[in-house]
Design a protein around this motif. Structure first.
Motif, PDB file in Angstrom:
ATOM      1  N   ILE A  47       0.832  -1.206   0.000  1.00 24.04           N
ATOM      2  CA  ILE A  47       0.000   0.000   0.000  1.00 24.04           C
ATOM      3  C   ILE A  47       0.863   1.251   0.000  1.00 24.04           C
ATOM      4  O   ILE A  47       0.574   2.229  -0.703  1.00 24.04           O
ATOM      5  CB  ILE A  47      -0.957  -0.016   1.209  1.00 24.04           C
ATOM      6  N   ALA A  48       1.956   1.238   0.770  1.00 30.85           N
ATOM      7  CA  ALA A  48       2.829   2.407   0.836  1.00 30.85           C
ATOM      8  C   ALA A  48       3.515   2.660  -0.502  1.00 30.85           C
ATOM      9  O   ALA A  48       3.549   3.795  -0.992  1.00 30.85           O
ATOM     10  CB  ALA A  48       3.879   2.205   1.930  1.00 30.85           C
ATOM     11  N   MET A  49       4.057   1.626  -1.107  1.00 33.11           N
ATOM     12  CA  MET A  49       4.836   1.808  -2.332  1.00 33.11           C
ATOM     13  C   MET A  49       3.960   2.060  -3.554  1.00 33.11           C
ATOM     14  O   MET A  49       4.291   2.886  -4.407  1.00 33.11           O
ATOM     15  CB  MET A  49       5.716   0.575  -2.574  1.00 33.11           C
ATOM     16  N   LEU A  50       2.829   1.368  -3.645  1.00 32.56           N
ATOM     17  CA  LEU A  50       1.988   1.469  -4.828  1.00 32.56           C
ATOM     18  C   LEU A  50       0.864   2.499  -4.684  1.00 32.56           C
ATOM     19  O   LEU A  50       0.371   3.013  -5.684  1.00 32.56           O
ATOM     20  CB  LEU A  50       1.353   0.106  -5.151  1.00 32.56           C
ATOM     21  N   LEU A 286       7.376  13.334   8.197  1.00 32.33           N
ATOM     22  CA  LEU A 286       7.867  12.864   6.904  1.00 32.33           C
ATOM     23  C   LEU A 286       7.322  11.477   6.576  1.00 32.33           C
ATOM     24  O   LEU A 286       7.050  11.176   5.407  1.00 32.33           O
ATOM     25  CB  LEU A 286       9.401  12.825   6.898  1.00 32.33           C
ATOM     26  N   ILE A 287       7.182  10.651   7.603  1.00 32.94           N
ATOM     27  CA  ILE A 287       6.749   9.285   7.324  1.00 32.94           C
ATOM     28  C   ILE A 287       5.308   9.267   6.811  1.00 32.94           C
ATOM     29  O   ILE A 287       4.977   8.517   5.883  1.00 32.94           O
ATOM     30  CB  ILE A 287       6.915   8.381   8.575  1.00 32.94           C
ATOM     31  N   GLN A 288       4.437  10.120   7.377  1.00 34.27           N
ATOM     32  CA  GLN A 288       3.065  10.180   6.882  1.00 34.27           C
ATOM     33  C   GLN A 288       3.036  10.668   5.438  1.00 34.27           C
ATOM     34  O   GLN A 288       2.302  10.138   4.597  1.00 34.27           O
ATOM     35  CB  GLN A 288       2.195  11.101   7.749  1.00 34.27           C
ATOM     36  N   ASN A 289       3.845  11.688   5.133  1.00 35.06           N
ATOM     37  CA  ASN A 289       3.894  12.209   3.772  1.00 35.06           C
ATOM     38  C   ASN A 289       4.432  11.175   2.801  1.00 35.06           C
ATOM     39  O   ASN A 289       3.962  11.052   1.676  1.00 35.06           O
ATOM     40  CB  ASN A 289       4.767  13.471   3.733  1.00 35.06           C
ATOM     41  N   SER A 290       5.414  10.425   3.238  1.00 37.79           N
ATOM     42  CA  SER A 290       5.989   9.376   2.402  1.00 37.79           C
ATOM     43  C   SER A 290       4.931   8.348   2.027  1.00 37.79           C
ATOM     44  O   SER A 290       4.788   7.978   0.857  1.00 37.79           O
ATOM     45  CB  SER A 290       7.152   8.706   3.148  1.00 37.79           C
ATOM     46  N   ILE A 291       4.169   7.895   3.018  1.00 35.43           N
ATOM     47  CA  ILE A 291       3.155   6.867   2.779  1.00 35.43           C
ATOM     48  C   ILE A 291       1.971   7.435   1.997  1.00 35.43           C
ATOM     49  O   ILE A 291       1.479   6.802   1.052  1.00 35.43           O
ATOM     50  CB  ILE A 291       2.690   6.276   4.120  1.00 35.43           C
ATOM     51  N   TRP A 292       1.500   8.639   2.368  1.00 38.49           N
ATOM     52  CA  TRP A 292       0.361   9.231   1.671  1.00 38.49           C
ATOM     53  C   TRP A 292       0.632   9.386   0.180  1.00 38.49           C
ATOM     54  O   TRP A 292      -0.251   9.190  -0.653  1.00 38.49           O
ATOM     55  CB  TRP A 292       0.040  10.613   2.249  1.00 38.49           C
ATOM     56  N   GLN A 293       1.885   9.751  -0.173  1.00 43.63           N
ATOM     57  CA  GLN A 293       2.200  10.054  -1.566  1.00 43.63           C
ATOM     58  C   GLN A 293       2.994   8.940  -2.256  1.00 43.63           C
ATOM     59  O   GLN A 293       3.375   9.090  -3.419  1.00 43.63           O
ATOM     60  CB  GLN A 293       2.982  11.366  -1.651  1.00 43.63           C
ATOM     61  N   SER A 294       3.239   7.835  -1.536  1.00 41.26           N
ATOM     62  CA  SER A 294       3.998   6.705  -2.084  1.00 41.26           C
ATOM     63  C   SER A 294       5.375   7.120  -2.573  1.00 41.26           C
ATOM     64  O   SER A 294       5.840   6.681  -3.632  1.00 41.26           O
ATOM     65  CB  SER A 294       3.208   6.026  -3.214  1.00 41.26           C
ATOM     66  N   ILE A 295       6.030   7.967  -1.786  1.00 44.23           N
ATOM     67  CA  ILE A 295       7.343   8.502  -2.152  1.00 44.23           C
ATOM     68  C   ILE A 295       8.372   8.077  -1.106  1.00 44.23           C
ATOM     69  O   ILE A 295       8.188   8.352   0.087  1.00 44.23           O
ATOM     70  CB  ILE A 295       7.315  10.043  -2.220  1.00 44.23           C
ATOM     71  N   PRO A 296       9.455   7.417  -1.495  1.00 45.50           N
ATOM     72  CA  PRO A 296      10.524   7.129  -0.529  1.00 45.50           C
ATOM     73  C   PRO A 296      11.008   8.417   0.124  1.00 45.50           C
ATOM     74  O   PRO A 296      11.000   9.490  -0.507  1.00 45.50           O
ATOM     75  CB  PRO A 296      11.623   6.491  -1.389  1.00 45.50           C
ATOM     76  N   VAL A 297      11.436   8.321   1.362  1.00 44.80           N
ATOM     77  CA  VAL A 297      11.772   9.512   2.142  1.00 44.80           C
ATOM     78  C   VAL A 297      12.815  10.383   1.446  1.00 44.80           C
ATOM     79  O   VAL A 297      12.708  11.609   1.427  1.00 44.80           O
ATOM     80  CB  VAL A 297      12.265   9.100   3.547  1.00 44.80           C
TER      81      VAL A 297
END
Length: 342
Positions: A47-50, A286-297
């Motif tokens: 879910i995070a990556m895709l 940053l971690i929430q933004n990373s997961i919400w947008q599927s973007i590595p930190v």
């Protein structure tokens, strides 16, 4: 040959998924080809990556009852009907050298199908416990270039899925957080992994007695410790705050006593200082933004932050500095993994 590395801790909330994803991205940025395997029924990595919408398209439908997740291989493998399929996905913002086999909630069914008594110890179902090794080989056979690494994200348990992943793994990394339970969980790991290994040896010997010409699993079943990752600590003026440093020292002590000095656990021949493969400080928002947008930190600096799921803003200077620091830390972790997992 692909090195299979499990990101493992029986404790939840230590950042296994975040580390698996960002480590894979960093390894790819160092020129490595990486296969990620989401072996956790919660599917957080997928879910995070895709992104949740793309992940949903991989799930089973009326027209595609096995879906295009890990289930497409595992369910047909269990049913013995042939026609095994592996589907890999790329994240929109993850390095293109990273492929993902998405997880599936159905993994709970696969875990329930694994019996230590009737499958493993008798040797009759040992292939069910070596399935990740076979999946990696199957995936490699369909690629022009083999993967350098397969990174496996696992649930927080000592259950059958974890056993299966560890048996196929060449190495395992242990993420730890700044709390009292981390050092305790390390002692449990030091106690349980030798038991897992003994069970494998017993089952494999029975398997070989019945199948003397099949040697494809002779080199697995003994995962080596490749270091730990200190994750989620706080800093002040670039130094670990005192409370977190106390936990840091306790973790090193537990790692040394329970894993390093444990003769029943294999170790990488090249371990980093303090046996620490890397350290990742608290990522805050940053971690929430990373997961919400599927973007590595490490790539967040190239995108605007989301203050909510709808509204975007701008990064503060201190946040940009933290992104840069985290990028360096994940690249250091990737470098240590390359050096240790040989």
């Amino acid at each position: 040959m692909t090195k299979i590395i499990s990101i493992f801790n029986n404790k939840g909330g230590v950042g296994k998924t975040t580390i698996a994803w960002n480590l894979s991205d960093a390894l790819a940025r160092k020129g490595k080809k990486v296969l990620m395997i989401d072996f956790d029924p919660q599917c957080n990595l997928s879910i995070a990556m895709l992104g949740s919408e793309e992940f949903k398209t991989s799930l089973p439908t009326i027209n595609q009852p096995y879906g295009t997740t890990i289930r497409a291989y595992l369910q047909k493998f269990l049913q013995g009907i042939g026609g095994l399929e592996i589907y890999t996905y790329k994240g929109k913002h993850t390095h293109p050298n990273v492929d993902l086999i998405p997880g599936d909630f159905w993994l709970n069914v696969y875990g329930e199908s694994l019996s230590v008594g009737s499958d493993l110890l008798t040797g009759t179902g040992i292939t069910k416990y070596a399935v990740i090794k076979d999946m990696v080989e199957y995936t490699n056979s369909d690629k022009e270039m083999q993967y350098d690494y397969a990174i496996v994200d696992l649930p927080p348990s000592f259950g059958a899925l974890v056993r299966a992943a560890l048996y196929s793994s060449d190495y395992f990394l242990v993420p730890c957080t700044s709390d009292t339970y981390s050092s305790y969980c390390i002692s449990l790991i030091g106690e349980m992994i030798p038991t897992f290994i003994d069970d494998w040896k017993s089952g494999y010997q029975r398997f070989i007695n019945s199948n003397p010409n099949i040697r494809k699993y002779q080199d697995i079943g003994n995962p080596k410790f490749a270091g730990w990752v200190y994750n989620g600590f706080d800093t002040q003026k670039d130094n670990i705050v005192k409370a977190d440093y106390i936990h840091y020292q306790e973790i090193i002590k537990s790692i040394s006593e329970e894993l390093i000095n444990n003769d029943n656990i294999g170790k990488s021949p090249i371990l980093p200082p303090s046996y620490k493969a890397g350290e990742i400080e608290d990522m805050n928002v940053l971690i929430q933004n990373s997961i919400w947008q599927s973007i590595p930190v490490a790539s967040l600096k190239d995108y605007r932050p989301m203050k909510t799921l709808q509204d975007k803003g701008s990064w503060a200077p201190r946040q940009l500095k933290l992104i840069e620091k985290l990028d360096i830390r994940f690249m250091e972790l990737a470098g240590n993994v390359i050096a240790s997992c040989i």
